[in-house]
Design a protein around this motif. Structure first.
Motif: not given
Length: 125
Positions: A77, A87, A79-80, A82
């Motif tokens: 998952d 990441y 983050p939006d 990144r």
């Protein structure tokens, strides 16, 4: 002396071509040997039916495609806000990704070899 072997991760880099390289690795159909040729010579010989130019790394599996599949397969998952690659690098997953990408490319190279009926590779030592 030549050594014959099946393709494994360790020798994938010996035959997988890299974009922008001045020379490419080819399979000589007559001798069954892996040979290194300059780009234009390799293209000419492939057109004459004398060699097959081994695939380029990006043809086997692009880094972008491998990255998408890696993230999906391991349900990562991100983050939006990144970037995916940033990441992975920051989370320490970049080495696992490169191993995954190498596995994808190895499988694609094995498929390519099978399609061209190449059962063993003959490397000059």
């Amino acid at each position: 002396m030549a050594k014959k072997e099946k393709i494994e991760k360790e020798n994938l880099s010996e035959i997988m071509n890299l974009v922008r390289a001045e020379e490419v690795m080819c399979y000589d159909k007559k001798t069954g040997k892996c040979i290194l040729l300059e780009n234009l010579e390799a293209i000419s010989q492939q057109e004459e039916g004398k060699v097959w130019i081994f695939p380029y790394d990006m043809e086997l599996c692009s880094k972008e495609k491998g990255l998408r599949w890696f993230i999906e397969e391991y349900n990562i998952d991100i983050p939006d806000y990144r970037k995916r690659w940033q990441y992975l690098r920051e989370s320490g997953s970049n080495q696992a990704f490169y191993e995954y990408l190498l596995d994808l490319r190895l499988d694609a190279m094995k498929d390519w070899l099978h399609e061209h009926n190449i059962l063993q590779l003959d490397f000059d030592e």
